[in-house]
Motif scaffolding. Structure first.
Motif, PDB file in Angstrom:
ATOM      1  N   VAL A 132       0.628   5.710   0.511  1.00  0.00           N
ATOM      2  CA  VAL A 132      -0.155   6.737   1.193  1.00  0.00           C
ATOM      3  C   VAL A 132       0.347   8.092   0.756  1.00  0.00           C
ATOM      4  O   VAL A 132       1.526   8.257   0.411  1.00  0.00           O
ATOM      5  N   ALA A 133      -0.558   9.047   0.712  1.00  0.00           N
ATOM      6  CA  ALA A 133      -0.157  10.413   0.399  1.00  0.00           C
ATOM      7  C   ALA A 133       0.755  10.936   1.504  1.00  0.00           C
ATOM      8  O   ALA A 133       0.845  10.356   2.581  1.00  0.00           O
ATOM      9  N   LEU A 191       0.836  -1.192   0.000  1.00  0.00           N
ATOM     10  CA  LEU A 191       0.000   0.000   0.000  1.00  0.00           C
ATOM     11  C   LEU A 191       0.874   1.247   0.000  1.00  0.00           C
ATOM     12  O   LEU A 191       2.014   1.230   0.471  1.00  0.00           O
ATOM     13  N   LEU A 193      -3.928   4.151  -0.505  1.00  0.00           N
ATOM     14  CA  LEU A 193      -4.155   3.855  -1.909  1.00  0.00           C
ATOM     15  C   LEU A 193      -3.863   2.373  -2.152  1.00  0.00           C
ATOM     16  O   LEU A 193      -3.052   1.766  -1.455  1.00  0.00           O
ATOM     17  N   ASN A 194      -4.525   1.793  -3.161  1.00  0.00           N
ATOM     18  CA  ASN A 194      -4.320   0.408  -3.595  1.00  0.00           C
ATOM     19  C   ASN A 194      -5.083  -0.622  -2.765  1.00  0.00           C
ATOM     20  O   ASN A 194      -4.892  -1.818  -2.965  1.00  0.00           O
TER      21      ASN A 194
END
Length: 706
Positions: free
Chosen positions: A358-359, A356, A384-385
Motif C-alpha cells: 500500500v502507498a 499486498l 497494490l497487487n
C-alpha cells in the motif's frame, strides 16, 4: 462458486445503457432515419422490427450514443428470453422499479454480480471489453486454438478480460476498429455496437445449440471378385483373371510413450502469479491439486469441477497457467498426449497468499490534539497487487504509543483486509513513524455572567461569574477561575475590560485555558456625591444581523441633591447600544443612550448619551451538511464532481450561497480515492460569514475510461 468459475471481475460483472428505459426503449415508432447506410443498419433494423429495442421520442435511434449497465442487461434479458427473478441485494437499486426487475432477471440467469461495496451501479457505462466478458459468460465460449487476438492495442486489454476478448474475437462476435487492428477495450459501447454484439451472440448460441455431435465414419470394405464356375459343355478353357483379394491395412504402431515435462514452475508462488510448463508432445497440460489421481478420468474430473486448469498445447511450446482462478492449495502439472498417455507429475507447486502493498498512508495525522485516547485518524492509500477483480477491502487503524501530551511519539498504522477474496492475500506490513505529537487541548468557555453592583461606599463595582468549560474529557479533573480587570490608573472614561481565565486540577496540564475575553468596555463616570459609576458596554460580538449592543448601566444611588437617585425611590437607569451598521468590521461606532424606568422615573433626567468608536463585529462561522460525490470516467485530470450540502448557521433572510470545488489526490482510475472539498461563499451578505471548513473524504471513484 469456486474461483475458476468466477470468469468476470466482480467490479465489471454487468454493463448496461446511460439513459432510462423510457428513453432507451422510448418511442413506440422509430423512423430509422439515422441508421440508414450505417454499418449496423441490418441488425438494428431487425431488432427494431422485433421490438427488442426502440428509439427516442423524436423517432431517431441515435446509434452512436453510449449504453448504461441497466439498459444493457435489459437488452440481454429480452434477446435471451430471461424471465425468472432472483432476490436483489444491491443497496442502490430501488425496489419495485424497472431496474430492479431487470437486475433480478440477470442475477437469476447468472451472468452478473455487483460491486464489492454492495452496489450495482445501474447508470455506469459499459466498455467493449466488459461486453466481451458478459457474452463469454452467456455462451461459455471456447478458444479451442488458444489463439490470442492480434489487436495492436492488446496490451491495454485488462488481464481479467483477455481470455474473453480473445474468445469473442475468434468466434466473430466482437471485432476491432481500423481494419480490425485496434480493439479499444476501455471505450464505452455504443447503442449500435450493443445491438450487433448481442445479435451475433444470439446467432452463435443458436448455432452451438443446433450443431450435432460428430460420430466416427464406418469404413467401406472392398467387395471380393467371385471366381467363375466352368460351363458343363466342354469348351476351350479361357484365361481367367486372378481375383482381387482385399489387402488388410497395416495397423500403425500404438504410441505407449508418455510425454515428458520441462520448464515447470515449482515451489512456493504467490496467488495470481503464473505457472509455466512445456510438454514435448502435442496434447494437453493439466494444473491440478497434488492429490489428484494420475489417470485421464481423474484429471478431467478435476477440470470439470473447476478445481484445476487445462490447456491445449503444441509440442515444445511454453504454456502459461494463470492462477488467479485457483484456490490456495498444493498443485502439480501433468501432460497428456494425443494417445492419452500421461506424464509423471511435476514437482509440487504451492500456491500461497499474495503479499499486498500500500502507498504511504494518504491522510495520517502526525499531530493531534489531546483527547484522552491514543487513537488518531488515518486513511490508507490504494492497495497494490490485487489480482483481477478480486474483492479486497483495506482497513487502517492508527494509534500513538500512549495518550499523554508530548512530542516524538510513535504512531503505528495497522492494516487489515476484508472482502470476499481477502483470504487469498496478506495484509500490507504495518507502518510506523516516530514524529507523532499530541498537543494540549484548547478549552473554550461559555459567556461570563457580568454584573455591576453598588458598594457600601456608593461606588459601582464590576462582578463576574465564569461560564461553563467546554472541551474537557469526561471524567478528568479540571476547574476554572475568572477575573475581570480594567485600568484603574487612568482618567479615561472608556476603559477596555479583560476577562482572564485560569485552569487548575489534576488533569489541567493536558489543556490550554480559554482565551481571554476582551469583548467589553467599562465606561467610568465620577460624581462628587456618588463616587464612581461604571457602565459595562459590549463592544465586540459575532455577526447576528442586528445593530444592537448590550449595555449594563451601573447603579446611580445617591443624595437627592446630587446626580444620584434618592434612596427608597423606584427609579433605575437603563442603557442600550446601537452599532452604526450590522455588517462585519472594526472600529465601528456604538451609540449608547440611557433611559430612566420605574414608578418615580419622572423625577429624574436620563444621563447624557455617549459614543464609542471601538466597536467590532466578527464574521459568523458557517457549517454545512455532508456533500455528495459522483463518480466520473477517467479524463486525465483531478477535478471531482461534487454537490455541496446545505449551509447551517446563516441569519434568516441573508443573501449568501455556498460553492464547492472538489479535487482528487491523483487523476488515476480507482475506488475509495481521496478527495478534498473546498467551500467558498458568494452573495450580498457573504462578507459577514466564514465559509465552512474544507473536508477530505475517501469515497471518491474514477472509473476506467477509453
Amino acid at each position: 462458486m469456486n474461483r475458476l468459475q468466477k470468469f468476470v471481475p466482480t467490479v465489471l460483472t454487468a454493463v448496461l445503457f446511460l439513459t432510462s428505459p423510457q428513453v432507451t426503449l422510448g418511442a413506440t415508432t422509430t423512423l430509422k432515419t439515422d441508421i440508414r447506410g450505417t454499418w449496423a443498419e441490418s441488425q438494428v433494423s431487425d431488432w427494431l422490427d422485433k421490438g427488442y429495442v426502440t428509439g427516442y421520442e423524436d423517432g431517431t435511434f441515435k446509434p452512436d450514443n453510449t449504453i448504461s449497465r441497466a439498459e444493457f442487461i435489459t437488452l440481454v434479458n429480452r434477446s435471451y428470453g430471461f424471465t425468472e427473478l432472483a432476490a436483489v441485494p444491491f443497496r442502490d437499486v430501488a425496489p419495485a422499479t424497472w431496474i430492479s426487475t431487470e437486475v433480478a432477471k440477470a442475477l437469476k440467469a447468472g451472468y452478473i454480480k455487483g460491486y464489492s461495496d454492495g452496489t450495482f451501479g445501474a447508470n455506469k457505462l459499459i466498455s467493449r471489453q466488459e461486453a466481451a466478458v458478459i457474452v463469454n459468460r452467456l455462451l461459455s465460449l471456447e478458444n479451442k486454438t488458444q489463439q490470442e487476438s492480434s489487436f495492436t492495442d492488446a496490451k491495454s486489454i485488462s488481464l481479467w478480460a483477455k481470455e474473453a476478448v480473445d474468445a469473442a474475437a475468434v468466434n466473430g462476435i466482437i471485432q476491432g476498429y481500423s481494419n480490425a487492428s485496434d480493439f479499444k477495450p476501455h471505450q464505452p459501447l455504443t447503442r449500435a455496437e450493443a445491438v450487433v454484439v448481442l445479435y451475433r451472440s444470439v446467432t452463435v448460441r443458436d448455432v452451438l445449440a443446433s450443431t450435432p455431435t460428430p460420430t466416427p465414419d464406418t469404413p467401406t470394405l472392398p467387395t471380393p471378385t467371385p471366381t467363375p464356375k466352368p460351363a458343363t459343355t466342354p469348351i476351350p478353357t479361357p484365361s481367367l483373371p486372378t481375383p482381387t483379394i482385399p489387402t488388410t491395412p497395416t495397423t500403425p504402431p500404438v504410441d505407449r510413450t508418455a510425454p515428458t515435462l520441462s520448464g515447470v514452475t515449482t515451489g512456493s508462488i504467490a496467488f495470481g502469479d503464473n505457472v509455466s510448463a512445456i510438454s514435448n508432445e502435442k496434447g494437453n497440460l493439466y494444473l491440478v491439486p497434488s492429490t489428484t489421481g494420475s489417470t485421464l478420468s481423474d484429471l478431467n474430473r478435476v477440470i470439470s469441477e473447476s478445481l484445476g486448469i487445462k490447456l491445449s498445447v503444441e509440442a515444445g511450446v511454453p504454456a502459461i497457467f494463470h492462477t488467479a482462478a485457483l484456490s490456495l492449495d498444493h498443485y502439480v502439472v501433468y501432460a497428456a498426449d494425443a494417445s492419452n498417455n500421461i506424464s509423471l507429475a511435476s514437482g509440487e507447486i504451492i500456491l500461497t497468499k499474495k503479499q499486498l502493498i500500500v502507498a504511504e498512508p494518504a491522510a495520517l495525522a502526525p499531530i493531534k490534539v489531546y483527547d484522552g485516547t491514543p487513537s488518531t485518524s488515518v486513511t490508507a492509500g490504494p492497495l497494490l497487487n490485487v489480482v483481477g477483480d478480486d474483492s479486497v477491502i483495506l482497513q487502517a487503524v492508527a494509534s500513538y504509543n500512549d495518550s499523554t501530551v508530548g512530542a516524538g511519539k510513535t504512531i503505528t498504522v495497522v492494516y487489515t483486509l476484508s472482502g470476499a477474496d481477502a483470504d487469498h492475500y496478506l495484509a500490507p506490513v504495518n507502518h510506523s513513524i516516530n514524529t507523532g505529537v499530541i498537543d494540549r487541548a484548547q478549552l473554550t468557555i461559555g459567556e461570563p455572567a457580568l454584573s455591576v453592583e453598588e458598594s457600601l461606599a456608593g461606588d459601582s463595582e464590576l462582578h463576574i461569574l465564569s461560564g461553563t468549560l467546554i472541551g474537557v474529557v469526561a471524567g478528568e479533573n479540571v476547574s476554572v477561575s475568572v477575573e475581570a480587570t480594567y485600568d484603574t490608573g487612568t482618567s479615561a472614561k472608556a476603559r477596555p475590560v479583560t476577562v482572564h481565565y485560569t485552569i487548575a486540577g489534576a488533569d489541567a496540564a493536558n489543556y490550554v485555558a480559554p482565551e481571554n475575553n476582551t469583548d467589553y468596555v467599562a465606561y467610568v463616570q465620577h460624581h462628587t456625591d456618588t463616587g464612581q459609576i461604571i457602565d459595562l458596554i459590549t463592544t465586540s460580538k459575532v455577526y447576528d444581523g442586528t445593530r444592537s449592543s448590550a449595555v449594563l448601566a451601573g447603579s446611580r444611588l445617591g443624595s437627592c441633591a446630587g446626580a444620584g437617585i434618592c434612596p427608597g425611590e423606584d427609579a433605575k437607569v437603563e442603557g442600550s447600544g446601537t452599532y452604526d451598521n450590522e455588517n462585519v468590521g472594526k472600529n465601528k461606532t456604538i451609540d449608547v443612550s440611557y433611559t430612566v424606568a420605574g414608578a418615580d422615573a419622572n423625577n429624574y433626567s436620563a444621563p447624557e448619551a455617549i459614543a464609542l468608536t471601538t466597536g467590532e463585529i466578527t464574521a459568523r462561522q458557517l457549517t454545512i451538511t455532508a456533500p455528495v460525490l459522483t463518480s466520473k470516467v477517467y479524463d486525465g485530470n483531478t477535478t471531482a464532481i461534487v454537490t455541496a450540502g446545505t449551509l447551517n448557521n446563516t441569519i434568516s433572510g441573508d443573501d449568501v450561497f455556498v460553492h464547492a470545488v472538489a479535487t482528487y489526490s491523483t487523476p488515476q482510475a480507482g475506488s475509495r480515492k481521496q478527495v478534498t472539498i473546498v467551500y467558498t461563499l458568494t452573495g450580498n451578505d457573504a462578507i459577514n460569514y466564514i465559509a465552512p471548513v474544507s473536508v477530505t473524504l475517501n469515497t471518491g471513484e474514477i472509473t476506467p475510461g477509453i
